[in-house]
Enzyme design. Structure first.
Site, PDB file in Angstrom:
ATOM      1  N   ASP A  64      19.077  42.874  99.780  1.00 11.45           N
ATOM      2  CA  ASP A  64      19.182  43.757  98.620  1.00 11.45           C
ATOM      3  C   ASP A  64      20.647  44.039  98.305  1.00 11.45           C
ATOM      4  O   ASP A  64      21.462  44.204  99.216  1.00 11.45           O
ATOM      5  CB  ASP A  64      18.455  45.084  98.893  1.00 11.45           C
ATOM      6  CG  ASP A  64      16.978  44.871  99.175  1.00 11.45           C
ATOM      7  OD1 ASP A  64      16.350  44.090  98.443  1.00 11.45           O
ATOM      8  OD2 ASP A  64      16.464  45.486 100.125  1.00 11.45           O
ATOM      9  N   ASP A  66      22.914  46.644  96.085  1.00 10.39           N
ATOM     10  CA  ASP A  66      22.972  47.873  95.291  1.00 10.39           C
ATOM     11  C   ASP A  66      24.357  48.061  94.702  1.00 10.39           C
ATOM     12  O   ASP A  66      25.361  47.654  95.296  1.00 10.39           O
ATOM     13  CB  ASP A  66      22.619  49.085  96.161  1.00 10.39           C
ATOM     14  CG  ASP A  66      21.204  49.019  96.703  1.00 10.39           C
ATOM     15  OD1 ASP A  66      20.384  48.282  96.113  1.00 10.39           O
ATOM     16  OD2 ASP A  66      20.915  49.683  97.719  1.00 10.39           O
ATOM     17  N   ASP A 143      25.058  58.901 103.598  1.00 10.01           N
ATOM     18  CA  ASP A 143      24.638  59.348 104.920  1.00 10.01           C
ATOM     19  C   ASP A 143      25.570  58.882 106.037  1.00 10.01           C
ATOM     20  O   ASP A 143      26.176  59.700 106.735  1.00 10.01           O
ATOM     21  CB  ASP A 143      23.193  58.918 105.194  1.00 10.01           C
ATOM     22  CG  ASP A 143      22.925  57.457 104.882  1.00 10.01           C
ATOM     23  OD1 ASP A 143      23.876  56.692 104.616  1.00 10.01           O
ATOM     24  OD2 ASP A 143      21.734  57.067 104.895  1.00 10.01           O
TER      25      ASP A 143
END
Length: 446
Positions: A64, A66, A143
């Protein structure tokens, strides 16, 4: 409303030039590159961010890609006809290229000045966060440090605002900001720490790991559907064994799988744990070979210790074996649903895998053919094979059913008929000759 980690100061970026990092455009999705270039050409800032940059730095192959940008979701949608906006908690733009989706997120800020959309629960849990800001603010609200690395398309550099590049080189998972505050904002971060450390072969930094056993109970506040998805990521990404061991190490297993954790603790021989780890090793092998693994089979494995303990308890109370099996399966499923929302399309096949286990010891012709034609036979047989890791007593059954699958119907029928007509040891006298049985007279109905 002000977030509790708003006091983290906006850092100065460290710019790692192209010749000092391994991220290359040839390893980046062409669709992601198209989005980055179009954002740039429209006058916006756009960066590849998060897991893709992290994985490329440590030599991985991300699936993926992003993107983070200073364009709002509406502005992204205006640029791409193949774009749709999703999410309430985090408003995102999805740019769709066939089967590939490039997720585009607007830089988010730590402090809501009233113009944004943020909602925080009294306990500190972040319910909604759509307050836009700068790239510096976006970095400190992510995070883990290794997830706050930005790849810039204009000069092919990596921008590091929180020490993530060094942590990636040292293979460390470190939370940005105060760990306890960050876990209270979103308790699922504890599972993410374990999952990413297992996937990457990283260690969780001491201050990041310390609060996890104390705060593990906060996972009960997370949505059961979300915990189901996190479990799939933990155990179906090719690192199931390592994920399980780390869940044990950091005290998360008793919260995620409470009844299985109790059963494993009570099983002094360690047989149930050996079986579970053997099954997870097989799961990792299947993922590595691009073979499918059903969530039903996964949860049959994870909850088998709980099922065995519940079954033993019911049988000790004098319940008939067949009824005890069904009751135990239902009880374990219902109790687990309080934590993890296991859909019925997986929980029912899971129970069938359990309930079929007792039928492998039966050799009557009709029962054998009926079991072979059962839609859950193959999964149940694979499960029986895994049970061999806990107990060698299943070897004979495994050998019989493995051979039965290779035989034609006529061959198998002949073999079963021969076995049925052959005398048992109980039917032979001391010299090995068949005993003569006394014929019983049937009572005729009046």
């Amino acid at each position: 409303m002000r977030s509790e980690h708003a006091s983290i100061p906006a850092p100065e970026p460290r710019v790692i030039p192209r010749d000092s990092h391994p991220v290359s455009r040839k390893d980046i999705s062409s669709s992601a590159l198209r989005v980055l270039y179009r954002l740039r050409d429209a006058g916006f800032d756009g960066y590849l961010v998060g897991g893709a940059v992290r994985d490329l730095i440590v030599g991985g192959h991300p699936k993926d890609f992003d993107i983070a940008t200073n364009a709002t979701p509406e502005e992204v949608r205006h640029l791409f006809r193949n774009c749709r906006l999703i999410g309430r908690r985090f408003r995102l733009a999805h740019v769709v290229f066939g089967r590939e989706i490039i997720e585009v997120a607007t830089f988010r800020a730590n402090v809501d000045d009233g113009s944004g959309d943020r909602e925080v629960h009294d306990g500190g849990r972040l319910l909604r966060d759509n307050v836009y800001g700068t790239i510096e603010e976006d970095a400190v609200r992510r995070d883990f440090t290794v997830n706050a690395l930005y790849y810039a398309i204009e000069d092919f550099s990596v921008r590091d605002y929180v020490g993530g590049f060094e942590d990636a080189q040292n293979r460390l998972m470190r939370l940005i900001g105060d760990p306890e505050t960050r876990y209270r904002e979103d308790p699922v971060r504890m599972l993410r720490a374990v999952r990413l450390a297992a996937k990457l072969g990283f260690e969780i930094e001491a201050a990041t790991a310390e609060p996890i056993p104390r705060l593990a109970g906060l996972l009960a506040e997370a949505a059961p559907a979300r915990l189901f998805e996190e479990c799939l990521k933990l155990f179906l990404s090719g690192h199931a064994v390592e994920s399980f061991l780390r869940l044990e190490k950091h005290g998360l297993l008793p919260v995620l799988l409470p009844e299985s954790a109790q059963a494993l603790k009570a099983n002094r021989s360690g047989a149930l744990r050996r079986m579970l780890l053997e099954g997870l090793r097989g799961t990792d092998e299947r993922v590595a070979n691009d073979e499918p693994v059903s969530p039903a089979f996964l949860f049959a494995l994870l909850l088998w210790p709980a099922y065995c303990r519940a079954l033993a308890t019911l049988q000790a109370q004098g319940m008939h074996a067949v009824e005890a099996q069904r009751r135990a399966a239902d009880r374990v499923t219902v109790h687990q649903l309080q934590t993890i929302a296991l859909p019925r399309r997986f929980s029912l096949p899971m129970q069938e895998i359990w309930l079929l286990q007792t039928r492998f010891s039966l050799r009557q012709r009709k029962r054998v053919f009926r079991l072979l034609s059962h839609p859950r036979f193959r999964a149940a047989f694979d499960f029986l094979s895994i049970r061999q890791a806990a107990s060698p007593e299943h070897a004979e059954d495994i050998a019989f059913w493995r051979e039965a699958q290779t035989q034609s119907g006529d061959e198998l029928a002949a073999q079963l008929d021969a076995q049925a007509s052959a005398p048992d040891d109980d039917d032979l006298d001391a010299d090995g000759a068949p005993r003569r049985r006394r014929r019983r007279r049937r009572n005729r109905a009046g």
